[in-house]
Motif scaffolding. Structure first.
Motif, PDB file in Angstrom:
ATOM      1  N   VAL A 124       7.614  -0.897 -14.836  1.00 21.05           N
ATOM      2  CA  VAL A 124       7.046  -2.330 -15.727  1.00 21.05           C
ATOM      3  C   VAL A 124       6.162  -1.680 -16.646  1.00 21.05           C
ATOM      4  CG1 VAL A 124       5.811  -3.903 -15.232  1.00 21.05           C
ATOM      5  CG2 VAL A 124       8.103  -3.435 -13.213  1.00 21.05           C
ATOM      6  N   ALA A 125       5.405  -0.529 -16.257  1.00 25.30           N
ATOM      7  CA  ALA A 125       4.086  -0.190 -17.324  1.00 25.30           C
ATOM      8  C   ALA A 125       4.423   0.226 -18.563  1.00 25.30           C
ATOM      9  CB  ALA A 125       3.294   0.850 -16.666  1.00 25.30           C
ATOM     10  N   VAL A 126       5.424   0.684 -18.514  1.00 24.05           N
ATOM     11  CA  VAL A 126       6.035   2.017 -19.501  1.00 24.05           C
ATOM     12  C   VAL A 126       6.651   0.181 -20.072  1.00 24.05           C
ATOM     13  CG1 VAL A 126       7.927   3.313 -20.359  1.00 24.05           C
ATOM     14  CG2 VAL A 126       6.386   3.060 -18.882  1.00 24.05           C
ATOM     15  N   ALA A 127       7.523  -0.706 -19.753  1.00 21.49           N
ATOM     16  CA  ALA A 127       8.531  -1.955 -20.534  1.00 21.49           C
ATOM     17  C   ALA A 127       6.993  -2.908 -20.781  1.00 21.49           C
ATOM     18  CB  ALA A 127       8.910  -2.906 -19.349  1.00 21.49           C
ATOM     19  N   LEU A 128       5.739  -2.387 -20.609  1.00 25.58           N
ATOM     20  CA  LEU A 128       5.433  -3.603 -20.834  1.00 25.58           C
ATOM     21  C   LEU A 128       4.202  -2.899 -22.091  1.00 25.58           C
ATOM     22  CD1 LEU A 128       3.076  -4.855 -18.597  1.00 25.58           C
ATOM     23  CD2 LEU A 128       4.801  -6.148 -19.773  1.00 25.58           C
ATOM     24  N   GLY A 129       4.465  -1.532 -22.609  1.00 26.93           N
ATOM     25  CA  GLY A 129       4.410  -0.785 -23.743  1.00 26.93           C
ATOM     26  C   GLY A 129       3.347   0.570 -23.233  1.00 26.93           C
ATOM     27  N   TYR A 130       3.642   0.876 -22.098  1.00 21.71           N
ATOM     28  CA  TYR A 130       2.607   2.035 -21.407  1.00 21.71           C
ATOM     29  C   TYR A 130       3.022   3.395 -22.546  1.00 21.71           C
ATOM     30  CZ  TYR A 130       0.383   5.296 -18.461  1.00 21.71           C
ATOM     31  OH  TYR A 130      -0.536   6.624 -17.948  1.00 21.71           O
ATOM     32  N   ARG A 131       2.127   4.203 -22.709  1.00 22.80           N
ATOM     33  CA  ARG A 131       2.887   5.318 -23.668  1.00 22.80           C
ATOM     34  C   ARG A 131       1.968   6.280 -23.258  1.00 22.80           C
ATOM     35  NH1 ARG A 131       6.338   1.760 -23.469  1.00 22.80           N
ATOM     36  NH2 ARG A 131       7.477   1.523 -25.079  1.00 22.80           N
ATOM     37  N   PRO A 132       2.447   7.265 -21.991  1.00 21.91           N
ATOM     38  CA  PRO A 132       1.069   8.317 -21.576  1.00 21.91           C
ATOM     39  C   PRO A 132       1.039   9.342 -22.826  1.00 21.91           C
ATOM     40  CG  PRO A 132       2.160   7.790 -20.217  1.00 21.91           C
ATOM     41  CD  PRO A 132       2.506   6.746 -20.940  1.00 21.91           C
ATOM     42  N   ALA A 133       1.002  10.231 -23.238  1.00 19.06           N
ATOM     43  CA  ALA A 133       0.523  11.213 -24.304  1.00 19.06           C
ATOM     44  C   ALA A 133       1.031  12.841 -23.220  1.00 19.06           C
ATOM     45  CB  ALA A 133      -1.074  11.506 -24.359  1.00 19.06           C
ATOM     46  N   ALA A 134       1.039  12.341 -22.118  1.00 18.03           N
ATOM     47  CA  ALA A 134       1.129  13.928 -20.642  1.00 18.03           C
ATOM     48  C   ALA A 134       2.002  14.341 -21.202  1.00 18.03           C
ATOM     49  CB  ALA A 134       1.150  13.079 -19.729  1.00 18.03           C
ATOM     50  N   GLY A 135       3.178  15.463 -21.189  1.00 13.73           N
ATOM     51  CA  GLY A 135       4.252  16.299 -21.156  1.00 13.73           C
ATOM     52  C   GLY A 135       4.568  16.340 -20.121  1.00 13.73           C
ATOM     53  N   PRO A 136       5.427  17.141 -20.026  1.00 13.44           N
ATOM     54  CA  PRO A 136       5.994  17.272 -18.469  1.00 13.44           C
ATOM     55  C   PRO A 136       5.319  17.645 -17.364  1.00 13.44           C
ATOM     56  CG  PRO A 136       7.287  17.762 -19.964  1.00 13.44           C
ATOM     57  CD  PRO A 136       5.802  17.793 -20.568  1.00 13.44           C
ATOM     58  N   LEU A 137       4.148  18.674 -17.619  1.00 15.01           N
ATOM     59  CA  LEU A 137       2.988  19.381 -17.069  1.00 15.01           C
ATOM     60  C   LEU A 137       2.559  18.504 -16.603  1.00 15.01           C
ATOM     61  CD1 LEU A 137       2.425  23.066 -17.911  1.00 15.01           C
ATOM     62  CD2 LEU A 137       3.791  22.173 -16.607  1.00 15.01           C
ATOM     63  N   GLY A 138       2.105  17.227 -17.626  1.00 14.82           N
ATOM     64  CA  GLY A 138       0.607  16.963 -17.221  1.00 14.82           C
ATOM     65  C   GLY A 138       0.990  15.435 -15.760  1.00 14.82           C
ATOM     66  N   TRP A 139       2.634  15.159 -16.663  1.00 18.55           N
ATOM     67  CA  TRP A 139       3.258  14.389 -15.493  1.00 18.55           C
ATOM     68  C   TRP A 139       2.839  14.393 -13.813  1.00 18.55           C
ATOM     69  CZ3 TRP A 139       4.288   9.102 -15.372  1.00 18.55           C
ATOM     70  CH2 TRP A 139       4.418   8.454 -16.596  1.00 18.55           C
ATOM     71  N   LEU A 140       3.956  16.251 -13.984  1.00 21.42           N
ATOM     72  CA  LEU A 140       3.719  16.657 -12.702  1.00 21.42           C
ATOM     73  C   LEU A 140       2.278  16.823 -12.463  1.00 21.42           C
ATOM     74  CD1 LEU A 140       5.604  18.465 -10.313  1.00 21.42           C
ATOM     75  CD2 LEU A 140       4.994  20.833 -12.392  1.00 21.42           C
ATOM     76  N   GLY A 141       1.528  17.166 -12.531  1.00 24.42           N
ATOM     77  CA  GLY A 141       0.333  17.163 -12.122  1.00 24.42           C
ATOM     78  C   GLY A 141      -0.668  15.568 -11.442  1.00 24.42           C
ATOM     79  N   ALA A 142      -0.054  14.999 -12.466  1.00 25.39           N
ATOM     80  CA  ALA A 142      -0.017  13.414 -11.855  1.00 25.39           C
ATOM     81  C   ALA A 142       0.350  13.047 -10.958  1.00 25.39           C
ATOM     82  CB  ALA A 142      -0.097  12.343 -12.724  1.00 25.39           C
ATOM     83  N   PHE A 143       1.775  13.667 -10.715  1.00 26.69           N
ATOM     84  CA  PHE A 143       2.335  12.918  -9.599  1.00 26.69           C
ATOM     85  C   PHE A 143       1.372  13.751  -8.261  1.00 26.69           C
ATOM     86  CE2 PHE A 143       6.398  14.289  -6.694  1.00 26.69           C
ATOM     87  CZ  PHE A 143       6.690  12.901  -6.716  1.00 26.69           C
ATOM     88  N   ALA A 144       1.617  15.345  -8.542  1.00 26.41           N
ATOM     89  CA  ALA A 144       0.658  15.915  -7.627  1.00 26.41           C
ATOM     90  C   ALA A 144      -0.557  15.252  -6.572  1.00 26.41           C
ATOM     91  CB  ALA A 144       0.904  17.302  -7.909  1.00 26.41           C
ATOM     92  N   ILE A 145      -1.567  15.020  -7.924  1.00 21.52           N
ATOM     93  CA  ILE A 145      -2.506  14.563  -7.190  1.00 21.52           C
ATOM     94  C   ILE A 145      -2.252  13.276  -6.600  1.00 21.52           C
ATOM     95  CG2 ILE A 145      -3.101  13.412  -9.080  1.00 21.52           C
ATOM     96  CD1 ILE A 145      -5.205  14.784  -6.676  1.00 21.52           C
ATOM     97  N   VAL A 146      -1.748  12.128  -7.445  1.00 15.33           N
ATOM     98  CA  VAL A 146      -0.889  10.789  -6.627  1.00 15.33           C
ATOM     99  C   VAL A 146      -0.076  11.126  -5.201  1.00 15.33           C
ATOM    100  CG1 VAL A 146       0.306   8.950  -6.723  1.00 15.33           C
ATOM    101  CG2 VAL A 146      -1.059   9.652  -8.694  1.00 15.33           C
ATOM    102  N   THR A 147       0.544  12.108  -4.949  1.00 12.95           N
ATOM    103  CA  THR A 147       1.266  13.088  -3.776  1.00 12.95           C
ATOM    104  C   THR A 147       0.035  12.710  -2.527  1.00 12.95           C
ATOM    105  OG1 THR A 147       3.279  12.792  -5.481  1.00 12.95           O
ATOM    106  CG2 THR A 147       3.072  13.378  -3.169  1.00 12.95           C
ATOM    107  N   LEU A 148      -0.519  13.445  -2.779  1.00 14.12           N
ATOM    108  CA  LEU A 148      -1.393  14.386  -2.389  1.00 14.12           C
ATOM    109  C   LEU A 148      -2.036  13.394  -2.096  1.00 14.12           C
ATOM    110  CD1 LEU A 148      -2.573  16.989  -0.382  1.00 14.12           C
ATOM    111  CD2 LEU A 148      -4.309  16.906  -2.335  1.00 14.12           C
ATOM    112  N   PHE A 149      -2.648  12.149  -2.197  1.00 14.27           N
ATOM    113  CA  PHE A 149      -3.615  10.718  -1.666  1.00 14.27           C
ATOM    114  C   PHE A 149      -2.969  10.332  -1.171  1.00 14.27           C
ATOM    115  CE2 PHE A 149      -5.699   6.556  -2.836  1.00 14.27           C
ATOM    116  CZ  PHE A 149      -6.691   6.532  -2.742  1.00 14.27           C
ATOM    117  N   VAL A 150      -1.474   9.484  -1.732  1.00 18.07           N
ATOM    118  CA  VAL A 150      -0.320   8.838  -0.763  1.00 18.07           C
ATOM    119  C   VAL A 150      -0.216   9.567   0.783  1.00 18.07           C
ATOM    120  CG1 VAL A 150       1.681   8.091  -0.321  1.00 18.07           C
ATOM    121  CG2 VAL A 150       0.492   8.228  -2.863  1.00 18.07           C
ATOM    122  N   VAL A 151      -0.394  11.027   0.924  1.00 19.37           N
ATOM    123  CA  VAL A 151      -0.445  11.230   2.189  1.00 19.37           C
ATOM    124  C   VAL A 151      -1.579  11.032   2.882  1.00 19.37           C
ATOM    125  CG1 VAL A 151      -0.328  13.303   3.112  1.00 19.37           C
ATOM    126  CG2 VAL A 151       1.893  13.287   1.484  1.00 19.37           C
ATOM    127  N   ALA A 152      -2.611  11.422   2.289  1.00 18.45           N
ATOM    128  CA  ALA A 152      -3.801  11.645   2.614  1.00 18.45           C
ATOM    129  C   ALA A 152      -4.134   9.615   3.685  1.00 18.45           C
ATOM    130  CB  ALA A 152      -4.959  11.533   1.959  1.00 18.45           C
TER     131      ALA A 152
END
Length: 253
Positions: A124-152
């Protein structure tokens, strides 16, 4: 008990938990839409008055990810408490299956559901105009830390769901998790807060986690991976230990 049997029993309990969540349409809709509504509120009502040095939508999305985790934890805790109070967990323990399969199923279902909710919110954020500058590794890093937080947080929710006497109390306790990001850098810079509040805001779990996620997505590398991961691991260990202790007491009855 062999690993394939453990995985098979856990998958069966995961499917059970997922089916029950999908049947509770109103709860599922609320958990998916509330973070999006908060994002719209902050972006289009408050965002114009908040100076974060750039587009407010880019700043707030990592905080919305953490907010999704809090709403997801409430559903998990309520479901676990319902199984505890209705005797489901006692019936499953009498079956020839992995004894902790029900708890593991709740954890896996909670993580999958919450990560899906985060994905929807980001979409939804992307549809609203969210355009992060992250490349594949940045997205992977963000996904990793968010998933770890979700598990915790999911393990914390399971422990709370096992500790209280009714599902309403479980939902109320875990909804408190959703307030933690508000007193952090998730929605405003901590430097704008009163001095007596800054100490708490900067040294609680949400701030280093959301700063690290934001640093990955905007490709600045801001945040502190070590502190963020340490908080996630500490929360996960606390939740797992609490759930294991309560479950062990039940098994000795």
């Amino acid at each position: 008990m062999t690993t394939p049997v453990i995985l098979a029993d856990t998958f069966v309990m995961f499917r059970r938990c997922a089916r029950r969540t999908l049947r509770s349409t109103d709860t599922l809709i609320i958990s998916l839409t509330m973070p999006i509504l908060v994002m719209l509120l902050f972006t289009y009502v408050f965002g114009g008055a908040i100076d974060v040095g750039g587009p407010y939508l880019d700043y707030v999305v990592p905080g919305i990810m953490l907010l999704c985790t809090g709403f997801g934890a409430s559903i998990t805790a309520t479901a676990v408490c319902a199984d505890m109070t209705k005797g489901s967990i006692d019936r499953f323990r009498t079956l020839p299956m992995f004894r902790q399969a029900l708890i593991a199923g709740h954890v896996v279902e909670g993580v999958v559901r919450t990560v899906a909710a985060i994905g929807i919110a980001v979409g939804v954020a992307v549809a609203l105009g969210y355009r992060p500058a992250a490349g594949p590794l940045g997205w992977l890093g963000a996904f990793a830390i968010v998933t770890l937080f979700v598990v915790a947080v999911t393990w914390i929710a399971v422990a709370l769901g096992m500790a209280v006497d009714n599902p309403e109390a479980a939902g109320g306790l875990t909804y408190a998790i959703t307030f933690i990001p508000y007193v952090s850098s998730a929605f405003v810079r901590t430097t704008t807060m009163p001095s007596w509040m800054q100490g708490f805001a900067e040294h609680q779990p949400a701030t280093p986690i959301v700063d690290t996620v934001r640093g990955q997505l905007d490709a600045t590398g801001a945040g502190n991976w070590g502190v963020a991961v340490a908080w996630c691991v500490a929360l996960a260990v606390a939740g797992f230990a609490g759930a294991a202790t309560i479950y062990g007491r039940l098994a000795r009855r």
